[in-house]
Scaffold this motif. Structure first.
Motif, mmCIF file in Angstrom:
data_model
loop_
_atom_site.group_PDB
_atom_site.id
_atom_site.type_symbol
_atom_site.label_atom_id
_atom_site.label_comp_id
_atom_site.label_asym_id
_atom_site.label_seq_id
_atom_site.Cartn_x
_atom_site.Cartn_y
_atom_site.Cartn_z
ATOM 1 N N ALA A 45 2.045 1.714 -1.779
ATOM 2 C CA ALA A 45 1.761 1.689 -0.338
ATOM 3 C C ALA A 45 1.939 0.277 0.218
ATOM 4 C CB ALA A 45 0.337 2.179 -0.082
ATOM 5 N N ASP A 46 2.322 0.207 1.485
ATOM 6 C CA ASP A 46 2.486 -1.093 2.149
ATOM 7 C C ASP A 46 1.185 -1.546 2.800
ATOM 8 O OD1 ASP A 46 5.535 -1.564 1.960
ATOM 9 O OD2 ASP A 46 5.296 0.547 2.498
ATOM 10 N N LEU A 47 0.302 -0.581 3.047
ATOM 11 C CA LEU A 47 -0.953 -0.884 3.730
ATOM 12 C C LEU A 47 -1.963 0.195 3.363
ATOM 13 C CD1 LEU A 47 -2.341 -2.613 6.002
ATOM 14 C CD2 LEU A 47 -1.456 -0.940 7.640
ATOM 15 N N ILE A 48 -3.221 -0.221 3.181
ATOM 16 C CA ILE A 48 -4.303 0.722 2.887
ATOM 17 C C ILE A 48 -5.303 0.637 4.041
ATOM 18 C CG2 ILE A 48 -6.193 1.195 1.288
ATOM 19 C CD1 ILE A 48 -4.465 -0.100 -0.880
ATOM 20 N N VAL A 49 -5.837 1.786 4.439
ATOM 21 C CA VAL A 49 -6.799 1.816 5.551
ATOM 22 C C VAL A 49 -8.051 2.554 5.073
ATOM 23 C CG1 VAL A 49 -7.227 2.611 7.913
ATOM 24 C CG2 VAL A 49 -4.924 1.846 7.251
ATOM 25 N N HIS A 50 -9.232 1.933 5.275
ATOM 26 C CA HIS A 50 -10.473 2.612 4.860
ATOM 27 C C HIS A 50 -11.687 2.061 5.607
ATOM 28 C CE1 HIS A 50 -11.768 -0.841 2.360
ATOM 29 N NE2 HIS A 50 -10.490 -0.969 2.031
ATOM 30 N N GLY A 51 -12.759 2.868 5.583
ATOM 31 C CA GLY A 51 -14.042 2.429 6.109
ATOM 32 C C GLY A 51 -14.704 1.452 5.142
ATOM 33 N N ARG A 52 -15.736 0.786 5.628
ATOM 34 C CA ARG A 52 -16.327 -0.317 4.857
ATOM 35 C C ARG A 52 -16.873 0.113 3.495
ATOM 36 N NH1 ARG A 52 -21.185 -2.805 4.759
ATOM 37 N NH2 ARG A 52 -22.051 -1.496 6.412
ATOM 38 N N HIS A 53 -17.212 1.397 3.325
ATOM 39 C CA HIS A 53 -17.785 1.843 2.046
ATOM 40 C C HIS A 53 -16.771 2.512 1.119
ATOM 41 C CE1 HIS A 53 -21.635 2.248 4.659
ATOM 42 N NE2 HIS A 53 -21.476 1.007 4.241
ATOM 43 N N SER A 54 -15.508 2.499 1.462
ATOM 44 C CA SER A 54 -14.521 3.252 0.676
ATOM 45 C C SER A 54 -13.467 2.382 -0.002
ATOM 46 C CB SER A 54 -13.844 4.316 1.555
ATOM 47 O OG SER A 54 -14.776 5.324 1.868
ATOM 48 N N HIS A 55 -13.796 1.118 -0.273
ATOM 49 C CA HIS A 55 -12.887 0.249 -1.038
ATOM 50 C C HIS A 55 -12.631 0.895 -2.404
ATOM 51 C CE1 HIS A 55 -11.398 -3.208 -3.274
ATOM 52 N NE2 HIS A 55 -11.228 -3.842 -2.119
ATOM 53 N N GLU A 56 -11.379 0.882 -2.874
ATOM 54 C CA GLU A 56 -11.034 1.604 -4.104
ATOM 55 C C GLU A 56 -11.478 0.874 -5.373
ATOM 56 O OE1 GLU A 56 -8.961 -0.042 -2.216
ATOM 57 O OE2 GLU A 56 -7.474 -1.104 -3.432
ATOM 58 N N ALA A 97 -2.178 -2.180 17.071
ATOM 59 C CA ALA A 97 -2.544 -3.602 17.161
ATOM 60 C C ALA A 97 -3.085 -4.100 15.822
ATOM 61 C CB ALA A 97 -3.582 -3.811 18.266
ATOM 62 N N ALA A 98 -3.851 -3.245 15.147
ATOM 63 C CA ALA A 98 -4.381 -3.644 13.825
ATOM 64 C C ALA A 98 -3.236 -3.805 12.822
ATOM 65 C CB ALA A 98 -5.390 -2.610 13.340
ATOM 66 N N CYS A 99 -2.261 -2.892 12.874
ATOM 67 C CA CYS A 99 -1.094 -3.002 11.974
ATOM 68 C C CYS A 99 -0.318 -4.290 12.267
ATOM 69 C CB CYS A 99 -0.176 -1.786 12.133
ATOM 70 S SG CYS A 99 -0.865 -0.261 11.471
ATOM 71 N N ASN A 100 -0.149 -4.587 13.541
ATOM 72 C CA ASN A 100 0.550 -5.831 13.916
ATOM 73 C C ASN A 100 -0.181 -7.036 13.341
ATOM 74 O OD1 ASN A 100 2.624 -4.683 15.315
ATOM 75 N ND2 ASN A 100 1.590 -4.763 17.305
ATOM 76 N N HIS A 101 -1.504 -7.024 13.448
ATOM 77 C CA HIS A 101 -2.295 -8.144 12.923
ATOM 78 C C HIS A 101 -2.102 -8.263 11.408
ATOM 79 C CE1 HIS A 101 -5.666 -11.036 13.203
ATOM 80 N NE2 HIS A 101 -5.886 -10.659 11.958
ATOM 81 N N ALA A 102 -2.031 -7.101 10.752
ATOM 82 C CA ALA A 102 -1.840 -7.090 9.292
ATOM 83 C C ALA A 102 -0.404 -7.438 8.906
ATOM 84 C CB ALA A 102 -2.216 -5.718 8.735
ATOM 85 N N GLY A 103 0.502 -7.444 9.892
ATOM 86 C CA GLY A 103 1.892 -7.789 9.615
ATOM 87 C C GLY A 103 2.689 -6.644 9.026
ATOM 88 N N VAL A 104 2.276 -5.409 9.340
ATOM 89 C CA VAL A 104 2.978 -4.234 8.797
ATOM 90 C C VAL A 104 3.517 -3.394 9.952
ATOM 91 C CG1 VAL A 104 2.710 -2.101 7.466
ATOM 92 C CG2 VAL A 104 1.530 -4.174 6.732
ATOM 93 N N SER A 105 4.826 -3.190 9.966
ATOM 94 C CA SER A 105 5.415 -2.371 11.032
ATOM 95 C C SER A 105 6.248 -1.224 10.474
ATOM 96 C CB SER A 105 6.291 -3.237 11.951
ATOM 97 O OG SER A 105 7.283 -3.859 11.176
ATOM 98 N N SER A 106 6.403 -1.179 9.150
ATOM 99 C CA SER A 106 7.133 -0.075 8.533
ATOM 100 C C SER A 106 6.600 0.139 7.122
ATOM 101 C CB SER A 106 8.636 -0.376 8.491
ATOM 102 O OG SER A 106 8.851 -1.479 7.651
ATOM 103 N N GLY A 107 6.917 1.325 6.581
ATOM 104 C CA GLY A 107 6.501 1.627 5.214
ATOM 105 C C GLY A 107 5.382 2.656 5.154
ATOM 106 N N ILE A 108 4.738 2.710 3.995
ATOM 107 C CA ILE A 108 3.714 3.741 3.742
ATOM 108 C C ILE A 108 2.320 3.184 4.004
ATOM 109 C CG2 ILE A 108 2.653 5.185 1.949
ATOM 110 C CD1 ILE A 108 5.425 5.231 0.580
ATOM 111 N N VAL A 109 1.561 3.932 4.796
ATOM 112 C CA VAL A 109 0.159 3.594 5.045
ATOM 113 C C VAL A 109 -0.697 4.627 4.322
ATOM 114 C CG1 VAL A 109 -1.638 3.272 6.776
ATOM 115 C CG2 VAL A 109 0.742 2.685 7.323
ATOM 116 N N ALA A 110 -1.543 4.179 3.402
ATOM 117 C CA ALA A 110 -2.431 5.088 2.671
ATOM 118 C C ALA A 110 -3.810 5.070 3.321
ATOM 119 C CB ALA A 110 -2.527 4.654 1.208
ATOM 120 N N ILE A 111 -4.234 6.240 3.809
ATOM 121 C CA ILE A 111 -5.566 6.388 4.400
ATOM 122 C C ILE A 111 -6.476 6.916 3.293
ATOM 123 C CG2 ILE A 111 -6.910 7.457 6.261
ATOM 124 C CD1 ILE A 111 -4.521 5.824 7.326
#
Ligand SMILES: NC(=O)c1ccc[n+]([C@@H]2O[C@H](COP(=O)([O-])OP(=O)(O)OC[C@H]3O[C@@H](n4cnc5c(N)ncnc54)[C@H](OP(=O)(O)O)[C@@H]3O)[C@@H](O)[C@H]2O)c1
Length: 188
Positions: A45-56, A97-111
């Protein structure tokens, strides 16, 4: 964002729970085959997205770029504890806007959860990878989606335009499998 493929990942019990009644993912829901599948997916994945209690919490975690949802900030901020993490409060800024801040504009986002985060992306998944542990029950546990247990996780995914593909066995002894639920071009 057109260049992003949005993919959900979770393992649920037979009764559609992702954690127990204490809101903790129990050992009973952890299987080596599923962990390997999840680890491989997060590594690509190019980016991972999660809530504060779901770090892998995996060996490669520090290398992964991530967005962490929290109400501790107003909109978007760097995570002072992790140079690869962006803190995001959806009440104050868009996902784009959050993706822009993270520097990701393409690829796979894992929720990767928890339930509120899964719900938030329900109409945006390109694929939702639903792992199931049919021999585990977590009565009074934390449902994977807000519609569960009134509906099954599969019914919720169907209602949101996703259709199941071919399942893969991840742990034959325990009957654990993963099914990709994909959005067809004709649904939304
Ligand atoms: N079985 C599985 O595959 C699986 C998958 C994922 C998670 N889990 C487990 O399930 C449990 C999930 O915990 P959880 O229910 O507490 O969920 P969570 O989403 O991981 O964490 C909740 C926290 O994330 C932040 N957050 C979530 N939604 C937000 C929103 N819309 N806006 C702003 N901030 C938001 C808030 O942080 P602040 O308090 O900082 O504001 C909130 O307190 C954990 O035990 C985890 O290990 C299991």
């Amino acid at each position: 964002m057109p260049g992003l493929s949005i993919e959900g990942y979770v393992i649920v019990s037979a009764d559609g729970m992702l954690a127990d009644a204490r809101r903790v993912m129990p050992e009973a829901l952890k299987f080596e085959g599923d962990k390997q599948f999840f680890t491989t997916a997060l590594d690509r994945a190019d980016l991972i997205v999660h809530g504060r209690h779901s770090h892998e919490g995996q060996p490669n975690s520090a290398r992964r770029k991530r967005i962490v949802l929290t109400r501790a900030i107003g909109a978007i901020a760097d995570d002072p504890r992790n140079p690869n993490a962006t803190l995001w409060n959806p009440a104050g800024a868009s996902f784009e806007a959050a993706c822009n801040h993270a520097g990701v504009s393409s690829g796979i986002v894992a929720i990767i959860g928890g339930p509120g985060v899964f719900d938030m992306f329900m109409d945006r998944y390109d694929t939702f990878w639903l792992s199931q542990a049919p021999n585990v029950k977590l009565p009074g546990g934390e449902p994977v989606f807000s519609g569960v247990p009134r509906q099954s996780p599969q019914e919720v995914l169907t209602q949101h335009g996703l259709v199941p593909g071919e399942s893969q066995i991840l742990d034959a002894a325990n009957g654990v499998s993963v099914t990709p639920w994909r959005r067809t071009p004709h649904t939304s």
